[in-house]
Design an enzyme around this catalytic site. Structure first.
Site, mmCIF file in Angstrom:
data_model
loop_
_atom_site.group_PDB
_atom_site.id
_atom_site.type_symbol
_atom_site.label_atom_id
_atom_site.label_comp_id
_atom_site.label_asym_id
_atom_site.label_seq_id
_atom_site.Cartn_x
_atom_site.Cartn_y
_atom_site.Cartn_z
ATOM 1 C CB SER A 1 -3.128 -0.886 -6.661
ATOM 2 O OG SER A 1 -2.047 -0.192 -7.884
ATOM 3 C CE LYS A 2 1.747 -6.940 -8.482
ATOM 4 N NZ LYS A 2 3.540 -6.920 -7.915
#
Ligand code: GLU
Length: 461
Positions: free
Chosen positions: A239-240
């Site tokens: 994820s980010k």
């Protein structure tokens, strides 16, 4: 039969590195077999898709240098085609109108839940011959096989089988007539002549439904390869929070497309112990049958290492041009450019860091390391001036090195009394490229000027 692959992103945002990896695998497989690699934008969800996102994906693609064949196919421009196939299936009795209301469907689900049964459409309109209820816009459902199995040989995972009764007569057209996802993917892959579909394994459960569509329309079923995800170092979905996931963010951070592609090809595929792959090597060696069955792990330091490798390999004139995109214009030529760039190549992993390194050398320090500055004395500054004053223009890097060693031994100076203060004067800090290289690049006059600046700032009355 020649290999035709495709990349089919849904434009809901930017191009994710996981998507780029899938695109790369498809690209390599097609191109290494003299085939075609197509790009299809899956933009049928008018609520979630935007032109902006499509443009961003195409731009990111351009940056990576992966070129696709022919024109981009937009699903949003193909509704007429989908409609024809829906009609064909209705005409052939392979699909049917279902008039079930949302309330009826909810009631069915509720009943199934109460009886601890899996939620399932009960085929109530599959063979309906009666008069349809008034005032209902029906959906269209496709007839899935009632018994047997739906099976395929996945190029990565091996044989995948699902009991046909597990697959509902699913909706292929909504009540407003718009076609659904699995239907259009199968139609497009068939019409585009796609022979091999390499995609994320989050799509594995869609494949049996797509096979139902292929079979209903008598289309040739492509070969499927479902690739496991890229996970973060903790084994969770990337994820980010783990770093960038947007391909263009890698560009902004100063990564080279060659490095990113090399990094991605190794996430899920390998060839012996080899880590560095040029595009030619990837093309020569890649096979989708060698894709890993297990998930791969994102490793930032590997990407940095690869990026540094490609920066080192790059021709200095090209590197200079690339730095302009990062707001760094280097006017220097000849040996000075070579010495500066070769020294910076040793220690900088990204073009952004490299550009900062260039600025650090070429722009006079705006501030100084306070601790180092506090150790200065006028005598130290005098030594620096004496050293620089004794140099002549035109000395090479190794001669400068010799001279500085000789100077230190002549005056019995330790590194802390000479090299560190010189560093401070020229670069404002402890780290950075070698002193001989710095003097060579800056020239004697500029070095002298910087020493005087440090003197002025440190010992002003
Ligand atoms: N549009 C899908 C996605 O972005 C890919 C569909 C496919 O590869 O079949 O995940």
């Amino acid at each position: 039969m020649s290999v035709i692959t495709r990349f089919a992103p849904s434009p809901t945002g930017y191009l994710h590195i996981g998507g780029l990896r899938t695109a790369l695998f498809n690209y390599l497989y097609a191109k290494s077999n003299g085939g075609k690699f197509l790009l299809r934008i899956e933009d049928t969800d008018l609520q979630r898709n935007s032109q902006e996102a499509t443009d961003a994906i195409i731009k990111a693609f351009e940056w990576t240098g992966l070129s696709y064949d022919g024109d981009v196919v937009y699903q949003s421009q193909r509704f007429e085609i989908y409609k024809q196939y829906i009609q064909q299936l209705l005409d052939e009795g392979k699909a049917y109108y279902c008039y079930m209301t949302k309330e009826e469907l909810d009631a069915l689900r509720e009943e199934q839940r109460a009886n601890k049964l899996p939620p399932r459409y009960d085929n109530r309109y599959r063979d309906f011959k009666g008069t349809p209820p008034d005032g209902i816009d029906p959906v269209v459902r496709i007839k899935t096989p009632l018994e047997g199995v739906i099976a395929f040989e996945d190029g990565v995972k091996g044989r995948i089988e699902i009991a046909a009764k597990e697959v509902d007569d699913f909706i292929i057209a909504r009540s407003d007539g718009t076609p659904t996802y699995n239907f259009v993917v199968a139609i497009d892959d068939a019409l585009m002549g796609v022979t091999d579909v390499i995609r994320g394994d989050d799509h594995t459960t869609n494949t049996p439904k797509q096979i139902v569509v292929y079979e209903a329309l008598g289309f040739q079923i492509p070969k499927f390869y479902h690739v496991p995800m890229i996970l973060n170092p903790e084994g969770k979905k990337l994820s980010k929070r783990d770093g960038a996931t947007d391909v263009m963010e890698y560009k902004e951070m100063g990564y080279l497309p060659e490095a990113l592609l090399n990094f991605l090809v190794r996430l899920g595929w390998s060839s012996g112990d080899q880590e560095i792959f040029s595009m030619q090597e990837m093309l020569a060696l890649f096979s989708p049958y060698e894709l890993n069955k297990s998930a791969s792990c994102y490793n930032q330091s590997k990407l940095d290492w690869l990026n540094n490798h490609y920066i080192r390999e790059m021709d200095n004139q090209k590197l200079r041009m690339m730095l302009e995109e990062y707001g760094c214009e280097v006017k220097m030529e000849g040996d000075k450019l070579e010495v500066l760039f070769e020294a910076l190549k040793e220690r900088n992993y990204t073009l952004v860091a490299f550009a900062n390194g260039v600025r650090e050398v070429l722009e006079a320090p705006k501030s100084y390391d306070a601790k180092m500055q506090s150790r200065l004395s006028l005598e130290i500054i005098e030594n620096l001036k004496k050293f620089i004053g004794g140099l002549t223009e035109g000395l090479g890097v190794s001669e400068l090195e010799e001279k500085s060693k000789a100077f230190m031994s002549q005056y019995s100076l330790k590194a802390g009394e000479f090299l560190q203060p010189l560093r401070l004067a020229l670069l404002g800090k402890g780290g950075g490229i070698g002193m001989a290289e710095t003097i060579f690049v800056l020239g004697i006059q500029e070095c002298h000027h910087r020493i005087k600046m440090l003197e002025k700032i440190s010992f002003a009355k």
